[in-house]
Design an enzyme around this catalytic site. Structure first.
Site, PDB file in Angstrom:
ATOM      1  N   TYR A  97       1.669   1.380  13.528  1.00 43.16           N
ATOM      2  CA  TYR A  97       2.140   2.418  12.405  1.00 43.16           C
ATOM      3  C   TYR A  97       2.118   3.708  12.908  1.00 43.16           C
ATOM      4  O   TYR A  97       0.754   4.021  13.282  1.00 43.16           O
ATOM      5  CB  TYR A  97       1.209   2.212  11.226  1.00 43.16           C
ATOM      6  CG  TYR A  97       1.263   0.727  10.525  1.00 43.16           C
ATOM      7  CD1 TYR A  97       1.779   0.753   9.450  1.00 43.16           C
ATOM      8  CD2 TYR A  97       0.591  -0.118  10.845  1.00 43.16           C
ATOM      9  CE1 TYR A  97       1.689  -0.519   8.516  1.00 43.16           C
ATOM     10  CE2 TYR A  97       0.348  -1.291  10.487  1.00 43.16           C
ATOM     11  CZ  TYR A  97       0.897  -1.464   9.204  1.00 43.16           C
ATOM     12  OH  TYR A  97       1.077  -2.728   8.460  1.00 43.16           O
ATOM     13  N   HIS A 126       0.961  -1.338   0.032  1.00 41.29           N
ATOM     14  CA  HIS A 126      -0.137   0.056  -0.009  1.00 41.29           C
ATOM     15  C   HIS A 126       0.952   1.203   0.148  1.00 41.29           C
ATOM     16  O   HIS A 126       1.917   1.224   0.397  1.00 41.29           O
ATOM     17  CB  HIS A 126      -1.039   0.172   1.108  1.00 41.29           C
ATOM     18  CG  HIS A 126      -1.962  -1.205   1.478  1.00 41.29           C
ATOM     19  ND1 HIS A 126      -1.856  -1.743   2.757  1.00 41.29           N
ATOM     20  CD2 HIS A 126      -2.473  -1.987   0.548  1.00 41.29           C
ATOM     21  CE1 HIS A 126      -2.906  -2.883   2.402  1.00 41.29           C
ATOM     22  NE2 HIS A 126      -3.015  -3.033   1.226  1.00 41.29           N
ATOM     23  N   LYS A 140       5.928   6.587   6.977  1.00 43.78           N
ATOM     24  CA  LYS A 140       5.555   5.524   8.154  1.00 43.78           C
ATOM     25  C   LYS A 140       6.649   4.991   8.873  1.00 43.78           C
ATOM     26  O   LYS A 140       7.772   4.727   8.481  1.00 43.78           O
ATOM     27  CB  LYS A 140       4.930   4.282   7.484  1.00 43.78           C
ATOM     28  CG  LYS A 140       3.685   4.446   6.607  1.00 43.78           C
ATOM     29  CD  LYS A 140       3.555   3.355   5.963  1.00 43.78           C
ATOM     30  CE  LYS A 140       2.065   3.373   5.164  1.00 43.78           C
ATOM     31  NZ  LYS A 140       1.837   2.049   4.425  1.00 43.78           N
TER      32      LYS A 140
END
Length: 186
Positions: free
Chosen positions: A135, A65, A75
């Site tokens: 995350y 993704h 991230k």
């Protein structure tokens, strides 16, 4: 005293973050995020969102993704239970490591994380049952900016350590990379 040992990976901008756990007879303390310390590694801006996932079955693959600009995100991915084989793919237009991938074993035991810059796709394979990830995202999720790559794309050649299983319909339907794929323009 720094709570992180930050090292480069073969992909420019992708960083391995090793948490320095403070342990004693009671247990441990592990810092998951520190803006000041991670800034030098490429984190900038606030933490806009924190997500927690649990993947029930070993072998399950989630991803790959990413969010398209202007909603591209940084991230910081940490495993807090079990283990995952975490993969980042460089999609940055003009990057010397364009379409190359790098993977790290992240586990609750090894205290390792990946700091994934903008312009990378991300996915993982659970190496244990009930693998949990945290995350930290630099930008909030925007459904219209969501994109993905097929984790079984031969052009990427990701060497998943176990047979791929448990793909969601959405992840299985992500397209293969077209010959004219230009990448992500940041």
């Amino acid at each position: 005293m720094s709570r992180f040992l930050i090292t480069d990976t073969p992909l420019v901008g992708l960083k391995r973050v090793q948490r320095q756990m403070l342990r004693d007879e009671r247990g441990f303390l592990s810092r998951l995020f520190c803006a000041d310390e991670l800034h030098a590694a490429g984190w900038y801006g606030p933490v806009a969102q924190i997500n927690h996932t649990c993947t029930r079955q070993a072998g399950t693959v989630r991803g790959l993704h990413y969010q398209k600009p202007p909603h591209a995100e940084i991230k910081l991915v940490s495993c807090v239970r079990g283990a995952v084989w975490d993969v980042a793919v460089d999609l940055r237009l003009g990057s010397p490591t364009f379409l190359r991938w790098h993977a790290e074993l992240l586990s609750a035991d090894n205290g390792r994380a990946l700091l994934i810059p903008q312009g990378f796709a991300h996915g993982f394979q659970a190496m244990s049952d009930d693998a949990e990830l945290l995350y930290c995202h630099s930008s909030a999720y925007v459904p219209q900016a969501e994109a993905g790559l097929n984790p079984q794309d031969a052009r990427l050649g990701i060497a998943w350590p176990q047979p791929v299983q448990g793909l969601s319909p959405r992840d299985a339907d992500h397209p293969m990379i077209a010959a004219d794929f230009e990448g992500v323009r940041l």
